[in-house]
Structures are given as structure tokens and as C-alpha cells.
Design a protein around this motif. Structure first.
Motif, PDB file in Angstrom:
ATOM      1  N   TYR A 179       0.849  -1.187   0.000  1.00 13.45           N
ATOM      2  CA  TYR A 179       0.000   0.000   0.000  1.00 13.45           C
ATOM      3  C   TYR A 179       0.888   1.241   0.000  1.00 13.45           C
ATOM      4  O   TYR A 179       1.924   1.276   0.679  1.00 13.45           O
ATOM      5  CB  TYR A 179      -0.904   0.020   1.239  1.00 13.45           C
ATOM      6  N   ILE A 180       0.497   2.229  -0.767  1.00 13.47           N
ATOM      7  CA  ILE A 180       1.218   3.498  -0.749  1.00 13.47           C
ATOM      8  C   ILE A 180       0.342   4.541  -0.075  1.00 13.47           C
ATOM      9  O   ILE A 180      -0.894   4.446  -0.099  1.00 13.47           O
ATOM     10  CB  ILE A 180       1.617   3.951  -2.169  1.00 13.47           C
ATOM     11  N   ARG A 181       0.989   5.519   0.519  1.00 11.05           N
ATOM     12  CA  ARG A 181       0.259   6.564   1.254  1.00 11.05           C
ATOM     13  C   ARG A 181      -0.026   7.746   0.333  1.00 11.05           C
ATOM     14  O   ARG A 181       0.899   8.322  -0.259  1.00 11.05           O
ATOM     15  CB  ARG A 181       1.060   7.017   2.471  1.00 11.05           C
ATOM     16  N   VAL A 182      -1.300   8.103   0.236  1.00 12.66           N
ATOM     17  CA  VAL A 182      -1.736   9.176  -0.667  1.00 12.66           C
ATOM     18  C   VAL A 182      -2.604  10.160   0.106  1.00 12.66           C
ATOM     19  O   VAL A 182      -3.464   9.762   0.900  1.00 12.66           O
ATOM     20  CB  VAL A 182      -2.541   8.613  -1.860  1.00 12.66           C
ATOM     21  N   ALA A 183      -2.355  11.461  -0.106  1.00  9.68           N
ATOM     22  CA  ALA A 183      -3.141  12.509   0.553  1.00  9.68           C
ATOM     23  C   ALA A 183      -3.552  13.550  -0.482  1.00  9.68           C
ATOM     24  O   ALA A 183      -2.912  13.707  -1.521  1.00  9.68           O
ATOM     25  CB  ALA A 183      -2.336  13.171   1.667  1.00  9.68           C
ATOM     26  N   GLU A 184      -4.634  14.265  -0.159  1.00 13.05           N
ATOM     27  CA  GLU A 184      -5.104  15.311  -1.079  1.00 13.05           C
ATOM     28  C   GLU A 184      -4.194  16.529  -1.032  1.00 13.05           C
ATOM     29  O   GLU A 184      -3.979  17.198  -2.029  1.00 13.05           O
ATOM     30  CB  GLU A 184      -6.546  15.708  -0.745  1.00 13.05           C
ATOM     31  N   GLU A 185      -3.647  16.817   0.155  1.00 14.39           N
ATOM     32  CA  GLU A 185      -2.686  17.896   0.335  1.00 14.39           C
ATOM     33  C   GLU A 185      -1.555  17.382   1.225  1.00 14.39           C
ATOM     34  O   GLU A 185      -1.745  16.437   2.009  1.00 14.39           O
ATOM     35  CB  GLU A 185      -3.337  19.130   0.982  1.00 14.39           C
ATOM     36  N   GLU A 186      -0.399  18.016   1.143  1.00 18.56           N
ATOM     37  CA  GLU A 186       0.768  17.550   1.893  1.00 18.56           C
ATOM     38  C   GLU A 186       0.535  17.511   3.399  1.00 18.56           C
ATOM     39  O   GLU A 186       1.049  16.648   4.091  1.00 18.56           O
ATOM     40  CB  GLU A 186       1.977  18.440   1.583  1.00 18.56           C
ATOM     41  N   GLY A 210       3.647  -4.148  -8.541  1.00 16.38           N
ATOM     42  CA  GLY A 210       4.150  -2.979  -7.810  1.00 16.38           C
ATOM     43  C   GLY A 210       3.657  -1.649  -8.332  1.00 16.38           C
ATOM     44  O   GLY A 210       3.940  -0.602  -7.738  1.00 16.38           O
ATOM     45  N   THR A 211       2.912  -1.639  -9.442  1.00 19.66           N
ATOM     46  CA  THR A 211       2.352  -0.395  -9.971  1.00 19.66           C
ATOM     47  C   THR A 211       1.045  -0.077  -9.251  1.00 19.66           C
ATOM     48  O   THR A 211       0.489  -0.915  -8.533  1.00 19.66           O
ATOM     49  CB  THR A 211       2.099  -0.499 -11.482  1.00 19.66           C
ATOM     50  N   VAL A 212       0.550   1.135  -9.456  1.00 16.49           N
ATOM     51  CA  VAL A 212      -0.730   1.558  -8.883  1.00 16.49           C
ATOM     52  C   VAL A 212      -1.608   2.080 -10.008  1.00 16.49           C
ATOM     53  O   VAL A 212      -1.157   2.889 -10.832  1.00 16.49           O
ATOM     54  CB  VAL A 212      -0.524   2.657  -7.818  1.00 16.49           C
ATOM     55  N   LEU A 213      -2.835   1.606 -10.053  1.00 17.67           N
ATOM     56  CA  LEU A 213      -3.762   2.055 -11.084  1.00 17.67           C
ATOM     57  C   LEU A 213      -4.298   3.441 -10.736  1.00 17.67           C
ATOM     58  O   LEU A 213      -4.648   3.696  -9.573  1.00 17.67           O
ATOM     59  CB  LEU A 213      -4.923   1.074 -11.235  1.00 17.67           C
ATOM     60  N   LEU A 214      -4.358   4.312 -11.740  1.00 22.43           N
ATOM     61  CA  LEU A 214      -4.945   5.639 -11.518  1.00 22.43           C
ATOM     62  C   LEU A 214      -6.390   5.516 -11.070  1.00 22.43           C
ATOM     63  O   LEU A 214      -6.870   6.308 -10.262  1.00 22.43           O
ATOM     64  CB  LEU A 214      -4.854   6.472 -12.798  1.00 22.43           C
ATOM     65  N   SER A 215      -7.075   4.478 -11.556  1.00 19.54           N
ATOM     66  CA  SER A 215      -8.474   4.262 -11.170  1.00 19.54           C
ATOM     67  C   SER A 215      -8.593   3.961  -9.673  1.00 19.54           C
ATOM     68  O   SER A 215      -9.591   4.309  -9.038  1.00 19.54           O
ATOM     69  CB  SER A 215      -9.091   3.126 -11.990  1.00 19.54           C
ATOM     70  N   SER A 216      -7.557   3.310  -9.093  1.00 19.17           N
ATOM     71  CA  SER A 216      -7.577   3.028  -7.645  1.00 19.17           C
ATOM     72  C   SER A 216      -7.473   4.328  -6.847  1.00 19.17           C
ATOM     73  O   SER A 216      -8.110   4.490  -5.801  1.00 19.17           O
ATOM     74  CB  SER A 216      -6.420   2.097  -7.269  1.00 19.17           C
ATOM     75  N   VAL A 217      -6.653   5.253  -7.363  1.00 13.35           N
ATOM     76  CA  VAL A 217      -6.513   6.558  -6.707  1.00 13.35           C
ATOM     77  C   VAL A 217      -7.797   7.365  -6.861  1.00 13.35           C
ATOM     78  O   VAL A 217      -8.307   7.953  -5.904  1.00 13.35           O
ATOM     79  CB  VAL A 217      -5.321   7.338  -7.292  1.00 13.35           C
ATOM     80  N   ALA A 218      -8.351   7.364  -8.106  1.00 15.17           N
ATOM     81  CA  ALA A 218      -9.561   8.157  -8.378  1.00 15.17           C
ATOM     82  C   ALA A 218     -10.768   7.632  -7.616  1.00 15.17           C
ATOM     83  O   ALA A 218     -11.712   8.386  -7.353  1.00 15.17           O
ATOM     84  CB  ALA A 218      -9.842   8.155  -9.880  1.00 15.17           C
ATOM     85  N   ALA A 219     -10.739   6.331  -7.253  1.00 15.05           N
ATOM     86  CA  ALA A 219     -11.860   5.779  -6.487  1.00 15.05           C
ATOM     87  C   ALA A 219     -11.965   6.427  -5.117  1.00 15.05           C
ATOM     88  O   ALA A 219     -13.059   6.572  -4.555  1.00 15.05           O
ATOM     89  CB  ALA A 219     -11.682   4.271  -6.337  1.00 15.05           C
ATOM     90  N   GLN A 220     -10.808   6.828  -4.558  1.00 12.99           N
ATOM     91  CA  GLN A 220     -10.793   7.491  -3.252  1.00 12.99           C
ATOM     92  C   GLN A 220     -10.735   9.008  -3.371  1.00 12.99           C
ATOM     93  O   GLN A 220     -11.188   9.729  -2.474  1.00 12.99           O
ATOM     94  CB  GLN A 220      -9.590   6.998  -2.431  1.00 12.99           C
ATOM     95  N   PHE A 221     -10.173   9.495  -4.486  1.00  8.40           N
ATOM     96  CA  PHE A 221     -10.048  10.935  -4.720  1.00  8.40           C
ATOM     97  C   PHE A 221     -10.622  11.252  -6.104  1.00  8.40           C
ATOM     98  O   PHE A 221      -9.876  11.320  -7.089  1.00  8.40           O
ATOM     99  CB  PHE A 221      -8.580  11.381  -4.642  1.00  8.40           C
ATOM    100  N   PRO A 222     -11.947  11.389  -6.197  1.00 12.08           N
ATOM    101  CA  PRO A 222     -12.605  11.606  -7.499  1.00 12.08           C
ATOM    102  C   PRO A 222     -12.001  12.793  -8.253  1.00 12.08           C
ATOM    103  O   PRO A 222     -11.760  13.852  -7.678  1.00 12.08           O
ATOM    104  CB  PRO A 222     -14.062  11.883  -7.109  1.00 12.08           C
ATOM    105  N   GLY A 223     -11.732  12.567  -9.539  1.00 13.64           N
ATOM    106  CA  GLY A 223     -11.179  13.635 -10.369  1.00 13.64           C
ATOM    107  C   GLY A 223      -9.671  13.630 -10.439  1.00 13.64           C
ATOM    108  O   GLY A 223      -9.071  14.414 -11.186  1.00 13.64           O
TER     109      GLY A 223
END
Length: 310
Positions: free
Chosen positions: A5-12, A25-38
Motif C-alpha cells: 500500500y502506498i500513502r496518498v493525501a489530497e494535500e501535503e 508494484g504499480t498503482v492504477l490511476l483508477s484506484s486513486v480516483a476511487a478514493q479521490f474523485p477527479g
């Protein structure tokens, strides 16, 4: 490569969320967009150069920097124009919704010429919008004008427009504003000042003034020195200030929180108590523990002020 798992935030400066990686080991953009729409990508701050770097994106797949995501916090990228427009629309809509429940107030008109009548006052302010009431305050004995009066409008927007400017009435400049006290004792004075929390050092007074002017006339901006991560903004209209309270707004890419700046008169009880303790301290200057002990003493109600000194 095993899943991680990688750590992702909307702001620093915000709390990150863990996003799962794929088997390679890659991350799908769709996985990120599922939690952060757009979301349209990720970036991170390089530990060595301290510059922001973009994560490589190929056909919807995000690749780890140097094949290792590490323990860094990755920040979400949004389409710049779309994010700015959405932030502005959301903030403006929130204020408009709150304003929809606001009623107009009696406005005080200061600096009226002695000759100005209520009809003169009504004729002037009708040019801005429908007027509900006008009144010129007069001396009870002489009937002469006291140099001020009151006006009330039907529409809140008209009231805001009138407060935002000075007025030439019968050849004299007059000011129109909300009075410092309300006629109804159940409606206390509301603060025109807001508290802006989570500010950053690169936010100047001009930045804050320019941003908040979209909501109404700004009369003052104050940033404490040394910097303490907050600021105060004062509006000409207290209803604008109250409408913004509780909102989270985006200024220069940073989420700030707006809350009410308590009017000074709300602290009058505290000031009175301090004055009383100070008076007793003068009577008993050698009291053990000083004012703190005195405060505790009166909280326990073990002593009373000598009647001759109250």
C-alpha cells in the motif's frame, strides 16, 4: 512483487490514505480516483532537492519512482482549472445557501444634514431597491434632527450594496452601516470578524484581502507577528462573516478553516471578574498564592467581599 500500500493525501499537510498496489508494484490511476474523485496523477516531494516531482503515468498506470514507492506521502494531482473552478463554485454556493436564510436589518445612516426629512431619505434609498422603513431621529423637545436615522430594505442583496459604499445625501457624505447594538435584546451583536485557521507563511494580507473580497467588502486583514498559522479578516457586513463561519475554503492551494472571532463584549464578564480579583488583591496584597489562590477562593464561595469595599 508482493502487494503493498502506498500513502496518498489530497494535500501535503493532510492525513494520508493507503491505496493498494498491483501485483507488479504499480498503482492504477483508477484506484486513486476511487478514493479521490477527479484525480489525474500523483506527485511527491523529493527528499534531496525538496522539489515536487511527478509520478510517471502510462496508460492509466502509475509507476513507482526508481521502482520503490518507499514511505513517502504522495499528493493527488487534479486538473488545475477544474479544481479551482470547483473550489470557487462550492464556496460561493455554500455562502449563497446560508444567505438564503438571512433577513435584512435596520441600518443606521450617520452624518445626515439637519434639513434631511424622512421623505428625502426614502427618495434617495429607493434608487437602490424597495424600502420597508425610514426614520430620522429627532430631539423630543425641539423636534430638530439629531443628524442620523435608520433605513431598512426588503432584499438582503440591496442591503449589502448600500453598506458597501458611501452616500451623498443633500450635499453631504453619509455612512450607512449595521448599528453596534440591536433593538431586540434577544438578538445580540454579531461579529464582523472571522478567524482564518491553518494559514501558511506565504499567505499575505493582500492575498487574503483579494480572496475574501469575492464575498463582500473587506475592511481589515490582520496576520499576527511572529507568524502563528492564523489570521483575522473583518467584513463591512456581519452577515457575510457569519455566512462563512464553519466553511473550509481553498486559498493558494491550502485548505483553511473559517470560524467566528468572538466579539470583545462577550469577554466583559471575564474582565469584570479580573477587576474584582484585582480589587481584593489590593486589600490582601500578601495573600498566599496571589490572584490564582484568590480565584480559587471565590470559586469555592468561602469568602465574600467586605460590604464596605464593594
Amino acid at each position: 512483487m508482493s502487494e503493498l500500500y502506498i500513502r496518498v493525501a489530497e494535500e501535503e499537510n493532510e492525513e494520508p490514505m493507503e491505496i493498494p498496489s498491483e501485483d507488479d508494484g504499480t498503482v492504477l490511476l483508477s484506484s486513486v480516483a476511487a478514493q479521490f474523485p477527479g484525480a489525474c496523477g500523483l506527485r511527491y516531494r523529493n527528499p534531496e532537492s525538496q522539489c515536487m516531482r511527478g509520478v510517471r503515468l502510462v496508460e492509466g498506470v502509475l509507476h513507482a519512482p526508481e521502482n520503490d514507492w518507499g514511505s513517502l506521502v504522495y499528493v493527488v494531482n487534479y486538473p488545475k482549472d477544474n479544481k479551482r473552478k470547483m473550489d470557487e463554485i462550492d464556496a460561493a454556493s455554500a455562502v449563497k445557501v446560508k444567505r438564503g436564510f438571512q433577513k435584512t436589518s435596520d441600518l443606521i445612516v450617520l452624518g445626515l444634514p439637519w434639513k434631511t426629512t424622512e421623505q428625502d431619505l426614502k427618495d434617495y434609498f429607493t434608487t437602490f431597491g424597495e424600502v420597508i422603513m425610514v426614520q430620522v431621529k429627532r430631539d423630543v423637545k425641539t423636534g430638530n434632527s439629531k443628524g442620523f436615522g435608520f433605513v431598512r430594505f426588503t432584499e438582503y442583496e440591496t442591503q449589502t450594496k448600500v453598506i458597501a459604499q458611501r452616500h451623498m445625501i443633500d450635499g453631504r457624505w453619509c455612512d450607512c452601516k449595521l448599528p453596534n447594538s440591536r433593538a431586540c435584546p434577544d438578538e445580540p451583536m454579531r461579529s464582523r470578524k472571522i478567524f482564518v485557521g491553518r494559514c501558511t507563511e506565504d499567505m499575505s494580507t493582500d492575498d487574503l484581502r483579494q480572496y475574501f473580497m469575492q464575498y463582500g467588502e473587506v475592511t481589515d486583514v490582520f496576520i499576527p507577528k511572529p507568524f502563528r498559522a492564523f489570521a483575522f479578516v473583518t467584513f463591512a457586513d456581519d452577515q457575510v462573516a457569519q455566512a462563512l463561519c464553519g466553511e473550509d475554503l481553498i486559498i493558494k492551494g491550502i485548505s483553511v478553516h473559517i470560524s467566528n472571532a468572538e466579539p470583545k463584549h462577550n469577554n466583559s464578564r471575564q474582565m469584570m471578574d479580573r477587576g474584582r480579583f484585582g480589587a481584593v488583591h489590593q486589600l490582601f496584597p500578601n495573600f498566599p498564592g496571589g490572584s490564582a489562590s484568590l480565584a480559587a477562593m471565590f470559586d469555592r464561595s468561602q469568602y465574600q467581599f467586605p460590604s464596605s469595599n464593594v
